[in-house]
Design a protein around this motif. Structure first.
Motif, PDB file in Angstrom:
ATOM      1  N   UNK A 121      -4.834   4.473  -0.496  1.00  0.00           N
ATOM      2  CA  UNK A 121      -4.563   2.698  -0.418  1.00  0.00           C
ATOM      3  C   UNK A 121      -6.134   2.513  -2.050  1.00  0.00           C
ATOM      4  N   UNK A 122      -5.721   2.171  -3.152  1.00  0.00           N
ATOM      5  CA  UNK A 122      -6.665   1.949  -3.595  1.00  0.00           C
ATOM      6  C   UNK A 122      -7.448   0.461  -3.897  1.00  0.00           C
ATOM      7  N   UNK A 123      -8.575   0.859  -3.681  1.00  0.00           N
ATOM      8  CA  UNK A 123      -8.796  -0.793  -3.305  1.00  0.00           C
ATOM      9  C   UNK A 123      -8.957  -1.978  -4.356  1.00  0.00           C
ATOM     10  N   UNK A 124      -8.178  -2.707  -5.081  1.00  0.00           N
ATOM     11  CA  UNK A 124      -8.253  -3.441  -6.047  1.00  0.00           C
ATOM     12  C   UNK A 124      -9.712  -3.908  -5.886  1.00  0.00           C
ATOM     13  N   UNK A 125     -10.444  -3.578  -6.981  1.00  0.00           N
ATOM     14  CA  UNK A 125     -11.397  -4.985  -7.214  1.00  0.00           C
ATOM     15  C   UNK A 125     -13.064  -3.858  -5.999  1.00  0.00           C
ATOM     16  N   UNK A 126     -12.785  -3.037  -5.362  1.00  0.00           N
ATOM     17  CA  UNK A 126     -13.594  -2.508  -4.761  1.00  0.00           C
ATOM     18  C   UNK A 126     -13.841  -1.275  -5.699  1.00  0.00           C
ATOM     19  N   UNK A 127     -12.891  -0.763  -7.159  1.00  0.00           N
ATOM     20  CA  UNK A 127     -14.037   0.766  -7.133  1.00  0.00           C
ATOM     21  C   UNK A 127     -13.561   2.046  -5.999  1.00  0.00           C
ATOM     22  N   UNK A 128     -12.756   1.820  -5.487  1.00  0.00           N
ATOM     23  CA  UNK A 128     -13.012   3.235  -4.771  1.00  0.00           C
ATOM     24  C   UNK A 128     -11.062   3.047  -4.047  1.00  0.00           C
ATOM     25  N   UNK A 129     -11.061   4.353  -3.510  1.00  0.00           N
ATOM     26  CA  UNK A 129      -9.702   4.327  -2.545  1.00  0.00           C
ATOM     27  C   UNK A 129     -10.032   5.098  -1.295  1.00  0.00           C
ATOM     28  N   UNK A 130      -9.361   4.002  -0.641  1.00  0.00           N
ATOM     29  CA  UNK A 130      -9.879   3.990   1.234  1.00  0.00           C
ATOM     30  C   UNK A 130      -8.562   5.037   1.469  1.00  0.00           C
ATOM     31  N   UNK A 131      -8.908   6.019   1.896  1.00  0.00           N
ATOM     32  CA  UNK A 131      -8.215   7.388   1.868  1.00  0.00           C
ATOM     33  C   UNK A 131      -7.604   7.148   3.627  1.00  0.00           C
ATOM     34  N   UNK A 132      -6.652   8.506   3.526  1.00  0.00           N
ATOM     35  CA  UNK A 132      -6.093   8.218   4.859  1.00  0.00           C
ATOM     36  C   UNK A 132      -6.430   8.704   5.444  1.00  0.00           C
ATOM     37  N   UNK A 133      -5.716   8.798   6.748  1.00  0.00           N
ATOM     38  CA  UNK A 133      -7.085   8.620   7.854  1.00  0.00           C
ATOM     39  C   UNK A 133      -8.424   8.097   8.795  1.00  0.00           C
ATOM     40  N   UNK A 157     -15.488  -6.228   3.190  1.00  0.00           N
ATOM     41  CA  UNK A 157     -14.080  -6.514   3.737  1.00  0.00           C
ATOM     42  C   UNK A 157     -13.287  -6.580   2.861  1.00  0.00           C
ATOM     43  N   UNK A 158     -11.705  -5.608   3.253  1.00  0.00           N
ATOM     44  CA  UNK A 158     -10.281  -5.936   2.681  1.00  0.00           C
ATOM     45  C   UNK A 158      -9.240  -6.408   3.492  1.00  0.00           C
ATOM     46  N   UNK A 159      -8.546  -6.521   2.833  1.00  0.00           N
ATOM     47  CA  UNK A 159      -6.795  -6.964   3.035  1.00  0.00           C
ATOM     48  C   UNK A 159      -6.135  -6.053   3.044  1.00  0.00           C
ATOM     49  N   UNK A 160      -5.277  -5.437   4.488  1.00  0.00           N
ATOM     50  CA  UNK A 160      -4.491  -4.078   4.187  1.00  0.00           C
ATOM     51  C   UNK A 160      -3.278  -4.036   4.123  1.00  0.00           C
ATOM     52  N   UNK A 161      -2.062  -3.937   3.945  1.00  0.00           N
ATOM     53  CA  UNK A 161      -0.464  -4.496   3.860  1.00  0.00           C
ATOM     54  C   UNK A 161      -1.089  -3.449   5.638  1.00  0.00           C
ATOM     55  N   UNK A 162      -0.142  -4.458   6.576  1.00  0.00           N
ATOM     56  CA  UNK A 162       0.298  -3.777   8.275  1.00  0.00           C
ATOM     57  C   UNK A 162       0.834  -2.986   7.790  1.00  0.00           C
ATOM     58  N   UNK A 163       2.010  -2.714   6.764  1.00  0.00           N
ATOM     59  CA  UNK A 163       3.167  -0.923   6.403  1.00  0.00           C
ATOM     60  C   UNK A 163       2.113   0.388   6.142  1.00  0.00           C
ATOM     61  N   UNK A 164       1.055   0.026   6.113  1.00  0.00           N
ATOM     62  CA  UNK A 164       0.164   1.541   5.373  1.00  0.00           C
ATOM     63  C   UNK A 164      -1.224   1.600   6.829  1.00  0.00           C
ATOM     64  N   UNK A 165      -1.091   0.939   7.700  1.00  0.00           N
ATOM     65  CA  UNK A 165      -1.508   1.147   9.084  1.00  0.00           C
ATOM     66  C   UNK A 165      -0.709   1.530  10.755  1.00  0.00           C
ATOM     67  N   UNK A 166      -1.232   2.145  10.978  1.00  0.00           N
ATOM     68  CA  UNK A 166      -0.514   2.840  12.574  1.00  0.00           C
ATOM     69  C   UNK A 166      -2.109   2.306  14.024  1.00  0.00           C
ATOM     70  N   UNK A 167      -1.437   1.602  14.505  1.00  0.00           N
ATOM     71  CA  UNK A 167      -2.711   1.268  15.693  1.00  0.00           C
ATOM     72  C   UNK A 167      -3.205   2.717  16.547  1.00  0.00           C
ATOM     73  N   UNK A 168      -4.383   2.720  16.126  1.00  0.00           N
ATOM     74  CA  UNK A 168      -4.484   3.920  17.990  1.00  0.00           C
ATOM     75  C   UNK A 168      -4.767   3.628  19.185  1.00  0.00           C
TER      76      UNK A 168
END
Length: 168
Positions: A121-133, A157-168
């Protein structure tokens, strides 16, 4: 006794209707569904009858559940017909429609859970990509949007769409 929503016979649970301490008697299916668990297809259509109850707590639960499903035609029609006395309507709105956050596979998320990103997930305004896993620990739920959670990734601290996460 019968469930005050669907009319099912058998073991019932008294569920408090916040913010007041009045209760409704619900079957296991309705009580679990109220918490966000899956219910059998068409189960909630019993609300079209329950909403006419003389019990104000049942009316409040009906109103809140109908609002949860207001995108479906039957629930929108029922909401159009439902009249609540002003003080009962205030009670129904006091806790707001219950927002239930679910991950990409439908598991219910709670504040403080750990989730794993299932996509880069590219983090808008963060300048990085949050990697899968990537594990996001101690998430916070966005109260008025079931599709958003908040968490820390790479110290931000970022907002993440729930469709892109899986509960551990």
């Amino acid at each position: 006794m019968q469930c005050e929503i669907c009319g099912a016979e058998g073991s019932l649970t008294a569920v408090a209707v916040q913010p007041r301490s009045e209760t409704v008697s619900l079957c296991e299916t309705c009580a679990n569904g109220l918490k966000g668990d899956a219910v059998p297809e068409g189960h909630w259509q019993a609300l079209t009858t329950a909403m006419w109850s003389e019990n104000d707590a049942v009316k409040v639960v009906s109103w809140r559940l109908l609002n949860r499903f207001r995108d479906e035609a039957w629930a929108a029609d029922a909401l159009d017909m439902l009249y609540l006395e002003p003080e009962v309507e205030e009670w129904a709105k006091a806790a707001g429609p219950e927002v239930i956050h679910r991950d990409s596979v439908g598991a219910v998320l709670s504040s403080g859970d750990t989730v794993v990103l299932i996509k880069d997930l590219p983090v808008k305004g963060g300048g990085f990509t949050a990697k899968r896993g990537t594990a996001v620990r101690g998430i916070s739920l966005v109260p008025d949007n079931a599709g958003h959670i908040e968490g820390r990734v790479e110290g931000q601290r970022i907002v993440i769409l729930t469709e892109f996460v899986k509960k551990r």
